[in-house]
Design a protein around this motif. Sequence first.
Motif, mmCIF file in Angstrom:
data_model
loop_
_atom_site.group_PDB
_atom_site.id
_atom_site.type_symbol
_atom_site.label_atom_id
_atom_site.label_comp_id
_atom_site.label_asym_id
_atom_site.label_seq_id
_atom_site.Cartn_x
_atom_site.Cartn_y
_atom_site.Cartn_z
ATOM 1 N N LEU A 159 0.853 -1.190 0.000
ATOM 2 C CA LEU A 159 0.000 0.000 0.000
ATOM 3 C C LEU A 159 0.885 1.233 0.000
ATOM 4 N N GLU A 160 0.707 2.112 -0.998
ATOM 5 C CA GLU A 160 1.403 3.392 -1.012
ATOM 6 C C GLU A 160 0.582 4.367 -0.180
ATOM 7 N N VAL A 161 1.077 4.729 0.999
ATOM 8 C CA VAL A 161 0.309 5.573 1.912
ATOM 9 C C VAL A 161 0.512 7.054 1.620
ATOM 10 N N LEU A 162 1.681 7.408 1.107
ATOM 11 C CA LEU A 162 1.997 8.750 0.651
ATOM 12 C C LEU A 162 2.904 8.589 -0.571
ATOM 13 N N PRO A 163 2.968 9.575 -1.450
ATOM 14 C CA PRO A 163 3.784 9.404 -2.655
ATOM 15 C C PRO A 163 5.217 8.981 -2.336
ATOM 16 N N GLY A 164 5.649 7.881 -2.951
ATOM 17 C CA GLY A 164 7.002 7.392 -2.769
ATOM 18 C C GLY A 164 7.256 6.635 -1.492
ATOM 19 N N ARG A 165 6.222 6.370 -0.704
ATOM 20 C CA ARG A 165 6.370 5.611 0.538
ATOM 21 C C ARG A 165 5.333 4.493 0.554
ATOM 22 N N THR A 166 5.837 3.275 0.393
ATOM 23 C CA THR A 166 4.995 2.104 0.172
ATOM 24 C C THR A 166 5.200 1.084 1.279
ATOM 25 N N LEU A 167 4.116 0.672 1.902
ATOM 26 C CA LEU A 167 4.144 -0.374 2.917
ATOM 27 C C LEU A 167 4.125 -1.737 2.244
ATOM 28 N N LEU A 168 4.967 -2.657 2.738
ATOM 29 C CA LEU A 168 5.070 -4.008 2.210
ATOM 30 C C LEU A 168 4.878 -4.997 3.354
ATOM 31 N N ASN A 169 3.895 -5.875 3.230
ATOM 32 C CA ASN A 169 3.587 -6.822 4.299
ATOM 33 C C ASN A 169 4.507 -8.033 4.203
ATOM 34 N N ALA A 170 5.670 -7.923 4.846
ATOM 35 C CA ALA A 170 6.649 -9.010 4.809
ATOM 36 C C ALA A 170 6.179 -10.234 5.597
ATOM 37 N N GLY A 171 5.376 -10.020 6.639
ATOM 38 C CA GLY A 171 4.852 -11.129 7.429
ATOM 39 C C GLY A 171 5.845 -11.726 8.408
ATOM 40 N N THR A 223 8.412 -18.101 5.513
ATOM 41 C CA THR A 223 8.079 -16.693 5.720
ATOM 42 C C THR A 223 9.219 -15.802 5.256
ATOM 43 N N VAL A 224 10.452 -16.198 5.562
ATOM 44 C CA VAL A 224 11.618 -15.423 5.136
ATOM 45 C C VAL A 224 11.710 -15.409 3.613
ATOM 46 N N ARG A 225 11.519 -16.556 2.990
ATOM 47 C CA ARG A 225 11.583 -16.608 1.524
ATOM 48 C C ARG A 225 10.518 -15.712 0.899
ATOM 49 N N ARG A 226 9.307 -15.756 1.437
ATOM 50 C CA ARG A 226 8.237 -14.919 0.896
ATOM 51 C C ARG A 226 8.575 -13.434 1.048
ATOM 52 N N ALA A 227 9.128 -13.067 2.199
ATOM 53 C CA ALA A 227 9.494 -11.662 2.433
ATOM 54 C C ALA A 227 10.535 -11.199 1.427
ATOM 55 N N LEU A 228 11.532 -12.038 1.155
ATOM 56 C CA LEU A 228 12.562 -11.682 0.181
ATOM 57 C C LEU A 228 11.960 -11.499 -1.208
ATOM 58 N N ASP A 229 11.044 -12.374 -1.582
ATOM 59 C CA ASP A 229 10.383 -12.234 -2.885
ATOM 60 C C ASP A 229 9.587 -10.938 -2.960
ATOM 61 N N LEU A 230 8.979 -10.548 -1.852
ATOM 62 C CA LEU A 230 8.134 -9.354 -1.835
ATOM 63 C C LEU A 230 8.947 -8.079 -2.048
ATOM 64 N N VAL A 231 10.122 -7.995 -1.445
ATOM 65 C CA VAL A 231 10.927 -6.773 -1.571
ATOM 66 C C VAL A 231 11.832 -6.778 -2.794
ATOM 67 N N GLU A 232 11.965 -7.913 -3.463
ATOM 68 C CA GLU A 232 12.894 -8.028 -4.583
ATOM 69 C C GLU A 232 12.677 -6.982 -5.670
ATOM 70 N N PRO A 233 11.444 -6.627 -6.061
ATOM 71 C CA PRO A 233 11.275 -5.649 -7.148
ATOM 72 C C PRO A 233 11.693 -4.224 -6.792
ATOM 73 N N TYR A 234 11.965 -3.942 -5.533
ATOM 74 C CA TYR A 234 12.208 -2.577 -5.086
ATOM 75 C C TYR A 234 13.704 -2.313 -4.942
ATOM 76 N N ALA A 235 14.126 -1.150 -5.431
ATOM 77 C CA ALA A 235 15.520 -0.736 -5.283
ATOM 78 C C ALA A 235 15.716 -0.080 -3.923
ATOM 79 N N TYR A 236 16.780 -0.471 -3.217
ATOM 80 C CA TYR A 236 17.112 0.204 -1.957
ATOM 81 C C TYR A 236 18.598 0.053 -1.665
ATOM 82 N N GLU A 237 19.226 1.201 -1.467
ATOM 83 C CA GLU A 237 20.650 1.251 -1.175
ATOM 84 C C GLU A 237 20.919 1.179 0.318
#
Length: 270
Positions: A159-171, A223-237
């Motif tokens: 869910l993008e709650v504000l522009p450029g800030r997206t919540l990801l349910n890693a679980g 759960t860890v594997r699913r979390a990694l898959d969820l964040v994979e499309p996002y770039a973060y330094e």
Amino acid sequence: MNTYPICATCGVQYPPDADLAHCKICEDERQYVGYGGQRWTSLAQLAEQGRTGVLREEAPGLHGIGTEASFAIGQRALLVPGAGGNLLWDCVSYLDEPTVARIEQLGGLAAIALSHPHYYGAMVDWSRAFGDIPIYVHADDEQWLTRRDNVELWSGDRLEVLPGRTLLNAGVHFAGGTVLHWADGVDGRGALCTGDIFNVVADRRWVTFMYSYPNFIPEHPDTVRRALDLVEPYAYEALYGAWWERIITADAKGAVARSARRYLHHLGLA
């Protein structure tokens, strides 16, 4: 609200009619009741003890918000800027007028978002102090709410709650365990704010993934594997954890992937 009860162990605030024999968050197997039994305090009592709010930059343009002396779990929140206003990522138990004034000088708050129940703190008081702004909590953690005013439950993976800030349910840690992707962080290279969903450890090249930190219960590998898959499309330094200076400043995405491989290896699964 200055006299509303706050659990002295987890730091979560309850309504005035709560059953003070129990803190449901501390009685859960992921947390613990203090050795002296269930104890309570309040904002008024914390102020009488001399506690103060503290703001300081964790990175250029990113301010941390904490409490001195440290209280309960001791996490600090983050003021994550961007179009549409500042987002308060996670929360703390203590709030005072100087802290509100400092944050107003930085542009105030437009919304609050929580990683998991251990960091709910006095989130309703924070919401009210900044004009009854929405508090975003994943619906899978609804059972852990102690106060519901201004809470906006969300569901699904993102869910993008504000522009450029997206919540990801890693679980991770809780079913609703959430991380925040900040697209504009680190000069547009992206950042993750993770609380202890992805927990930056003492060797800040690594993170770990736990169902319970104080009771040393590891998170389920699936759960860890699913979390990694969820964040994979996002770039973060960079990656910002739950406590002061628990930060990975470069190649955070690589660090998370390496940490997951190490974690699974030590469970005999990779």
